[in-house]
Design a protein around this motif. Structure first.
Motif, PDB file in Angstrom:
ATOM      1  N   PRO A 327       0.812  -1.226   0.000  1.00 57.77           N
ATOM      2  CA  PRO A 327       0.000   0.000   0.000  1.00 57.77           C
ATOM      3  C   PRO A 327       0.842   1.272   0.000  1.00 57.77           C
ATOM      4  CG  PRO A 327      -0.086  -1.071   2.151  1.00 57.77           C
ATOM      5  CD  PRO A 327       0.598  -2.029   1.226  1.00 57.77           C
ATOM      6  N   TYR A 328       2.059   1.223   0.589  1.00 61.42           N
ATOM      7  CA  TYR A 328       2.939   2.392   0.487  1.00 61.42           C
ATOM      8  C   TYR A 328       3.227   2.712  -0.980  1.00 61.42           C
ATOM      9  CZ  TYR A 328       4.388   2.439   5.504  1.00 61.42           C
ATOM     10  OH  TYR A 328       4.431   2.534   6.878  1.00 61.42           O
ATOM     11  N   ALA A 329       3.409   1.667  -1.795  1.00 59.17           N
ATOM     12  CA  ALA A 329       3.719   1.880  -3.215  1.00 59.17           C
ATOM     13  C   ALA A 329       2.588   2.600  -3.932  1.00 59.17           C
ATOM     14  CB  ALA A 329       3.997   0.544  -3.890  1.00 59.17           C
ATOM     15  N   VAL A 330       1.354   2.394  -3.490  1.00 57.97           N
ATOM     16  CA  VAL A 330       0.222   3.063  -4.130  1.00 57.97           C
ATOM     17  C   VAL A 330       0.370   4.576  -4.014  1.00 57.97           C
ATOM     18  CG1 VAL A 330      -2.287   3.380  -4.080  1.00 57.97           C
ATOM     19  CG2 VAL A 330      -1.300   1.093  -3.780  1.00 57.97           C
ATOM     20  N   PHE A 331       0.881   5.036  -2.867  1.00 58.87           N
ATOM     21  CA  PHE A 331       1.126   6.477  -2.693  1.00 58.87           C
ATOM     22  C   PHE A 331       2.096   6.972  -3.770  1.00 58.87           C
ATOM     23  CE2 PHE A 331       3.652  10.010  -1.246  1.00 58.87           C
ATOM     24  CZ  PHE A 331       2.764  10.865  -0.600  1.00 58.87           C
ATOM     25  N   ALA A 332       3.226   6.279  -3.922  1.00 57.90           N
ATOM     26  CA  ALA A 332       4.255   6.720  -4.868  1.00 57.90           C
ATOM     27  C   ALA A 332       3.774   6.612  -6.307  1.00 57.90           C
ATOM     28  CB  ALA A 332       5.525   5.896  -4.662  1.00 57.90           C
ATOM     29  N   GLN A 333       3.061   5.539  -6.627  1.00 55.99           N
ATOM     30  CA  GLN A 333       2.543   5.382  -7.986  1.00 55.99           C
ATOM     31  C   GLN A 333       1.545   6.486  -8.324  1.00 55.99           C
ATOM     32  OE1 GLN A 333       0.826   1.510  -7.641  1.00 55.99           O
ATOM     33  NE2 GLN A 333       2.775   0.404  -7.851  1.00 55.99           N
ATOM     34  N   SER A 334       0.677   6.794  -7.367  1.00 56.12           N
ATOM     35  CA  SER A 334      -0.333   7.834  -7.594  1.00 56.12           C
ATOM     36  C   SER A 334       0.306   9.193  -7.787  1.00 56.12           C
ATOM     37  CB  SER A 334      -1.314   7.867  -6.418  1.00 56.12           C
ATOM     38  OG  SER A 334      -1.966   6.630  -6.262  1.00 56.12           O
ATOM     39  N   LEU A 335       1.336   9.482  -6.986  1.00 56.27           N
ATOM     40  CA  LEU A 335       2.037  10.755  -7.127  1.00 56.27           C
ATOM     41  C   LEU A 335       2.718  10.840  -8.488  1.00 56.27           C
ATOM     42  CD1 LEU A 335       3.118  13.433  -6.071  1.00 56.27           C
ATOM     43  CD2 LEU A 335       4.919  12.165  -4.867  1.00 56.27           C
ATOM     44  N   ALA A 336       3.368   9.761  -8.910  1.00 53.04           N
ATOM     45  CA  ALA A 336       4.063   9.764 -10.202  1.00 53.04           C
ATOM     46  C   ALA A 336       3.081   9.925 -11.357  1.00 53.04           C
ATOM     47  CB  ALA A 336       4.872   8.478 -10.358  1.00 53.04           C
ATOM     48  N   LEU A 337       1.958   9.223 -11.278  1.00 55.18           N
ATOM     49  CA  LEU A 337       0.957   9.342 -12.337  1.00 55.18           C
ATOM     50  C   LEU A 337       0.384  10.754 -12.369  1.00 55.18           C
ATOM     51  CD1 LEU A 337      -0.800   8.143 -14.545  1.00 55.18           C
ATOM     52  CD2 LEU A 337      -2.376   7.337 -12.771  1.00 55.18           C
ATOM     53  N   GLY A 338       0.104  11.312 -11.195  1.00 58.04           N
ATOM     54  CA  GLY A 338      -0.421  12.673 -11.152  1.00 58.04           C
ATOM     55  C   GLY A 338       0.543  13.683 -11.744  1.00 58.04           C
ATOM     56  N   GLN A 339       1.821  13.531 -11.458  1.00 60.42           N
ATOM     57  CA  GLN A 339       2.822  14.436 -12.033  1.00 60.42           C
ATOM     58  C   GLN A 339       2.892  14.280 -13.548  1.00 60.42           C
ATOM     59  OE1 GLN A 339       4.115  16.845 -10.469  1.00 60.42           O
ATOM     60  NE2 GLN A 339       5.434  16.319  -8.754  1.00 60.42           N
ATOM     61  N   SER A 340       2.806  13.042 -14.021  1.00 59.20           N
ATOM     62  CA  SER A 340       2.855  12.796 -15.457  1.00 59.20           C
ATOM     63  C   SER A 340       1.705  13.481 -16.178  1.00 59.20           C
ATOM     64  CB  SER A 340       2.822  11.285 -15.715  1.00 59.20           C
ATOM     65  OG  SER A 340       2.894  10.989 -17.093  1.00 59.20           O
ATOM     66  N   LEU A 341       0.504  13.328 -15.618  1.00 62.68           N
ATOM     67  CA  LEU A 341      -0.669  13.956 -16.225  1.00 62.68           C
ATOM     68  C   LEU A 341      -0.576  15.476 -16.148  1.00 62.68           C
ATOM     69  CD1 LEU A 341      -3.375  11.515 -14.810  1.00 62.68           C
ATOM     70  CD2 LEU A 341      -2.592  11.675 -17.197  1.00 62.68           C
ATOM     71  N   ARG A 342      -0.063  15.996 -15.038  1.00 63.63           N
ATOM     72  CA  ARG A 342       0.081  17.452 -14.905  1.00 63.63           C
ATOM     73  C   ARG A 342       1.012  18.015 -15.970  1.00 63.63           C
ATOM     74  NH1 ARG A 342       3.715  20.800 -13.029  1.00 63.63           N
ATOM     75  NH2 ARG A 342       5.031  19.120 -12.247  1.00 63.63           N
ATOM     76  N   LEU A 343       2.045  17.253 -16.307  1.00 66.99           N
ATOM     77  CA  LEU A 343       3.011  17.698 -17.309  1.00 66.99           C
ATOM     78  C   LEU A 343       2.504  17.507 -18.744  1.00 66.99           C
ATOM     79  CD1 LEU A 343       6.258  16.255 -15.689  1.00 66.99           C
ATOM     80  CD2 LEU A 343       5.656  18.682 -15.905  1.00 66.99           C
ATOM     81  N   GLY A 344       1.325  16.914 -18.882  1.00 63.21           N
ATOM     82  CA  GLY A 344       0.762  16.714 -20.212  1.00 63.21           C
ATOM     83  C   GLY A 344       1.371  15.540 -20.957  1.00 63.21           C
ATOM     84  N   LEU A 345       1.963  14.627 -20.220  1.00 64.60           N
ATOM     85  CA  LEU A 345       2.581  13.461 -20.847  1.00 64.60           C
ATOM     86  C   LEU A 345       1.557  12.334 -21.021  1.00 64.60           C
ATOM     87  CD1 LEU A 345       5.895  13.458 -18.768  1.00 64.60           C
ATOM     88  CD2 LEU A 345       5.583  14.260 -21.126  1.00 64.60           C
TER      89      LEU A 345
END
Length: 375
Positions: A327-345
């Motif tokens: 479940p800790y990994a879910v935090f990191a995965q969600s943050l990475a995905l959110g950053q990717s979408l924010r950058l328009g990738l």
């Protein structure tokens, strides 16, 4: 948490609680065969291997399995086995080589098993994979005394970055070598659901803030998770956001220099009471360090450090760090995905040029002609 239904990576992150339950059922169904294999090789050295994210599974699991089993368990990346096989297998002792592979098609994954067969007199293989069409599955499912375990349907992630494949293979390894009750799997799945729903607010908020660099810190098994979390950020943002990892004690020895106004620090807090003291010490130091960097503690128990944002998972207190890594990994995965979408990738393919590939390409496996040097 995610409204991007067309993004496979988002779907693969959100399916994890379900596939964890399915993984628990799969291992339970195979328990007799698993226990018979382990009994036949009860005195063997265990080596956990894989490439990239799959190698980090071993780094998370090895300390926990050593502690749980009292056996020698080493994590050695397949890339290290391939480049220096006589060092990886310097001792010609009975060995169980556990290979983690999403597809089982990377050249290093196959070569690592072949080199083990070449250099060791007594070696048997456990293959934990997500793909029944991969080379590792096909080669080893036909061997009488190898154990091949396939993660639940849907875990052969179609997205660029490993998410549900990573966590499901980790869980299978933990259940195989250090069995735990159904209630533990249920607790992890429930915590994962919370992380994706109510707990998803914080990763989304942090992604919107737009940090230029993120440092992940963790002790013991959680150092491997910190390494995986940093890689996930680099992969999904195509390297536009810097991801770094270390242990809380190691961070002071130079790497702390990275802190600036655009840095987010995430500390995966250990459940081990002794180790946890060092995590809390560093959290206190980080919030007192000059600069506008933000500090987040990810924990299974309440953390009282003024100035730190605390993300507390419910219902998993008492589980060990390797299990909490899911479940800790879910935090990191969600943050990475959110950053990717924010950058328009495009998270499913952040490298449309093909400079970095989902399955590694361009690796030449050189033949090892020298006689085995193990003794």
């Amino acid at each position: 948490m995610f409204d991007h239904d067309d993004v496979r990576t988002a779907q693969e992150i959100t399916q994890q609680p379900r596939v964890w339950r399915d993984a628990g059922e799969m291992v339970r169904a195979r328990r007799t065969a698993i226990d018979a294999f382990l009994a036949r090789h009860a005195d063997a050295r265990i080596v956990l291997t894989g490439s990239g994210t799959s190698a980090f599974i071993g780094r998370i699991a090895a300390p926990a399995l050593t502690r749980a089993t009292g056996r020698r368990v080493d994590a050695v990346a397949a890339t290290d086995i391939v480049s220096a096989p006589c060092a990886a297998f310097a001792e010609n002792v009975p060995t169980v080589l556990v290979s983690f592979a999403r597809s089982g098609r990377s050249p290093e994954s196959v070569a690592a098993t072949e080199l083990a067969d070449q250099l060791l007199t007594d070696v048997h293989h456990v293959i934990i994979t997500c793909d029944v069409t991969g080379d590792l599955y096909r080669r080893h499912s036909a061997r009488a005394d190898d154990l091949v375990l396939v993660t639940p349907d849907g875990t052969n992630d179609a997205g660029f970055a490993m998410t549900s494949s990573f966590s499901s293979m980790l869980l299978v390894a933990l259940l195989v070598f250090a069995p735990r009750g159904d209630e533990a799997v249920a607790a992890l799945a429930s915590a994962g659901e919370w992380a994706l729903n109510d707990g998803g607010t914080l990763p989304a908020e942090l992604a919107a803030t737009g940090f230029a660099r993120v440092v992940y810190l963790g002790s013991g098994p959680l150092t491997g998770l910190a390494q995986e979390s940093a890689l996930k950020l680099l992969e999904l943002t195509a390297g536009r956001i810097v991801g770094m990892f270390d242990s809380p004690l190691g961070f002071r020895h130079g790497p702390k220099s990275i802190l600036d106004d655009d840095t987010l620090v995430v500390v995966f807090v250990s459940a081990d009471p002794y180790t946890r003291q060092y995590d809390l010490d560093l959290l206190g130091e980080l919030v007192a360090t000059a600069g506008a960097h933000r500090v987040v503690a990810v924990s299974a128990e309440p953390v009282a450090v003024d100035g730190a944002t605390v993300w507390t998972l419910p219902g998993v207190a008492g589980l060990d760090d390797a299990a909490l890594a899911l479940p800790y990994a879910v935090f990191a995965q969600s943050l990475a995905l959110g950053q990717s979408l924010r950058l328009g990738l495009t998270p499913d393919n952040p490298f449309p040029s093909g400079d970095v590939n989902r399955v590694v390409q361009g690796v030449t496996i050189h033949r090892l002609d020298a006689a085995p040097t193990a003794s």
